[in-house]
Scaffold this motif. Sequence first.
Motif, PDB file in Angstrom:
ATOM      1  N   LEU A  51       0.827  -1.208   0.000  1.00 25.94           N
ATOM      2  CA  LEU A  51       0.000   0.000   0.000  1.00 25.94           C
ATOM      3  C   LEU A  51       0.862   1.259   0.000  1.00 25.94           C
ATOM      4  O   LEU A  51       0.581   2.222  -0.716  1.00 25.94           O
ATOM      5  N   ALA A  52       1.903   1.254   0.816  1.00 24.66           N
ATOM      6  CA  ALA A  52       2.807   2.406   0.861  1.00 24.66           C
ATOM      7  C   ALA A  52       3.565   2.534  -0.455  1.00 24.66           C
ATOM      8  O   ALA A  52       3.774   3.644  -0.965  1.00 24.66           O
ATOM      9  N   ALA A 112       0.440  11.045   4.926  1.00 26.11           N
ATOM     10  CA  ALA A 112       0.630   9.599   4.773  1.00 26.11           C
ATOM     11  C   ALA A 112      -0.456   8.783   5.475  1.00 26.11           C
ATOM     12  O   ALA A 112      -1.010   7.834   4.904  1.00 26.11           O
ATOM     13  N   GLU A 113      -0.782   9.135   6.701  1.00 31.35           N
ATOM     14  CA  GLU A 113      -1.747   8.341   7.466  1.00 31.35           C
ATOM     15  C   GLU A 113      -3.138   8.400   6.847  1.00 31.35           C
ATOM     16  O   GLU A 113      -3.835   7.384   6.762  1.00 31.35           O
ATOM     17  N   ALA A 114      -3.537   9.572   6.383  1.00 32.06           N
ATOM     18  CA  ALA A 114      -4.858   9.703   5.762  1.00 32.06           C
ATOM     19  C   ALA A 114      -4.954   8.852   4.499  1.00 32.06           C
ATOM     20  O   ALA A 114      -5.991   8.213   4.243  1.00 32.06           O
ATOM     21  N   TYR A 115      -3.886   8.816   3.708  1.00 29.53           N
ATOM     22  CA  TYR A 115      -3.876   8.003   2.481  1.00 29.53           C
ATOM     23  C   TYR A 115      -4.047   6.529   2.810  1.00 29.53           C
ATOM     24  O   TYR A 115      -4.864   5.826   2.189  1.00 29.53           O
ATOM     25  N   LEU A 116      -3.294   6.035   3.798  1.00 34.12           N
ATOM     26  CA  LEU A 116      -3.340   4.611   4.131  1.00 34.12           C
ATOM     27  C   LEU A 116      -4.693   4.213   4.714  1.00 34.12           C
ATOM     28  O   LEU A 116      -5.213   3.127   4.432  1.00 34.12           O
ATOM     29  N   GLY A 129       2.414   0.222   7.015  1.00 28.13           N
ATOM     30  CA  GLY A 129       2.615   1.125   5.883  1.00 28.13           C
ATOM     31  C   GLY A 129       3.103   2.486   6.324  1.00 28.13           C
ATOM     32  O   GLY A 129       3.977   3.094   5.696  1.00 28.13           O
ATOM     33  N   LEU A 130       2.561   2.984   7.435  1.00 28.89           N
ATOM     34  CA  LEU A 130       2.951   4.293   7.947  1.00 28.89           C
ATOM     35  C   LEU A 130       4.401   4.279   8.429  1.00 28.89           C
ATOM     36  O   LEU A 130       5.162   5.223   8.163  1.00 28.89           O
TER      37      LEU A 130
END
Length: 458
Positions: A51-52, A112-116, A129-130
Motif C-alpha cells: 500500500l505504501a 501519509a496516514e490519511a492516504y493509508l 505502511g505508515l
Amino acid sequence: MKDLTQGSIPKHLINMALPMMIGMFIQTLYFIVDLYFVGKLGAAALAGLSLAGNAMFLIFALTQILNVSTAALISHAVGAKDREDANLTFNQSMMLSTVTGLVVCIIGYVGAEAYLNLISQDLATVQMGLTYLHWFIPCMALQFVMVSISSALRGTGIVKPTMIIQTLSILVNILLSPILIAGWGSGYAMGIAGAGLASSISVVFAVILLCYYFKTAEKYVSVDFSLWRVDTARIKKLLAIGLPAGGEFFLMFVYMGTIYWLIQPFGADAQAGFGLGSRIMQSLFLPAMAIAFAAPAIAGQNFGAKNYQRVRETFTWSAIMTCSLMAILTLACLSQAEWMVQAFSNDQEVLLISVVFLQLICWNFVPSGLVFTCSGMFQSLGNTMPALFSTATRLITFILPALWLSQQEDFQIEQLWYVSVTTVCIQAGVSFYLLRREFNKRLPQGESSSENLANENL
C-alpha cells in the motif's frame, strides 16, 4: 553527447537499452530482496509495504513530468544543434525538481496516514505502511533531482553512466536491506522501517555520485544558477509535454488504489497477495521498459533533425523488441508463477492469490509492451496528450465494471483481473490508433534531412 541521427537504429536501441536492462535487472534483485525480508514479517507487513509502495506511482507521476519533458526538449535541441536551448531546459528542470522535492517531503509526512486509512481497513496494515513511509519519504523526495539529471543525459544520448550509478545505488540498498530489516550483523532488526531507511540511504548515495559525475564529466549541458530564474515560456513548454505523461502515472496510482480499495473486504491476505503479485509483475516488465525508454531519445533526435523515416523505423524496431520480450514473460508466468512467488511468504492464501493474479494478468503483457512503445514515441514527438487519453480510457473501462462487480453477491477477486486484461487490450488499440494519427500529422512521408538522404545513397 551522442548523435543518434546516424547509424543503425536497432543497434542504437540495443546499445542504449542494454545498460538500462542491466540496471533494471539489479533493480529487480532489489525488489526481490525487499519482498523476501518484508514478507517474512507477515501478511500485514507485506500488505503495508504494498500500500505504501503504491504511493510511488504518485511520485512517478510528478517525476515523469520532468523526466519526459526534459529528455524530449533536450533531444530536440541536440538534434537541431542548439546547445544554448538545451542548457536552458536543463537548468529550469533542475530548479523545478528542487522545489517539488521539498514540497513532496512536507506533504508526505503530513498526509501519509490519511492516504493509508483510505485504502485499508486493517489497523496492523496501516501501521506497517505508515512506519515504512516515514523512513521512505526522503527517498521519494530525492527522486526529482535524480530524474532531472538522468533525463538530461538521456536526451543527449548518454545512458551508461546513470545506469551504473543507479546500479551501485541499488546494490547498496540490497546490502543494507538484510542488515536493517532483519538485523544481520548488527543484531538490531528495524523491521519494515529498515526497508524504508535502506532505500533512502541508497538514493542519497546515488544523488551524490550523479551530481559528481555530472559536474566533472558532462559538458554539453551544465548547472548554471543564473538560469534558475523563472522562465515562464520554458516552464510552459516543460509542463505542456510533461503534464500528460505525469497524468499517465497519476491515473495508474488511482487504478492501483482503486484495486486496493475494492479488495479491502477480503482482508490483509488479499491486499498482500495482490501487492506481491503486482510487484513481481512490475519487476518482470523492467527489461521491456528499458527498450521503450531508449526509444524516445533516438526518435526525438531524429524528429529534431527532420529524419522522419528514422522516427517511424524507431517505433517499428522498438515495438518488435518490446512485444517479443513480453511474449516470453507471458509464457514464464503461465508455467512458473508458483515458483516466482513461493519464497516471499509462508502464508498459503497470500501465495495462492499471487499465483492466480500472475497467471491471469500475464495475458496483458504483450499489449502492455505496445502501450509502452507508443508512449515512448509520443514523448519523442513532444506530444504526450494521446498517451494520457489512452490511459484514461483504460481507467474508465476498468473502474466502471469493477465497481459494478464489487456490488454483486458472488464478487470474486479474479473477476478484477479479467477486467484488467480486457482494458489493457483496449488501451493498446487506442494507443496504436492515436500514434498512427500522430505520425500522419507530424511525419510527412518521404521527407528527411539532407544528411539522412546522403547516408541512404551510400
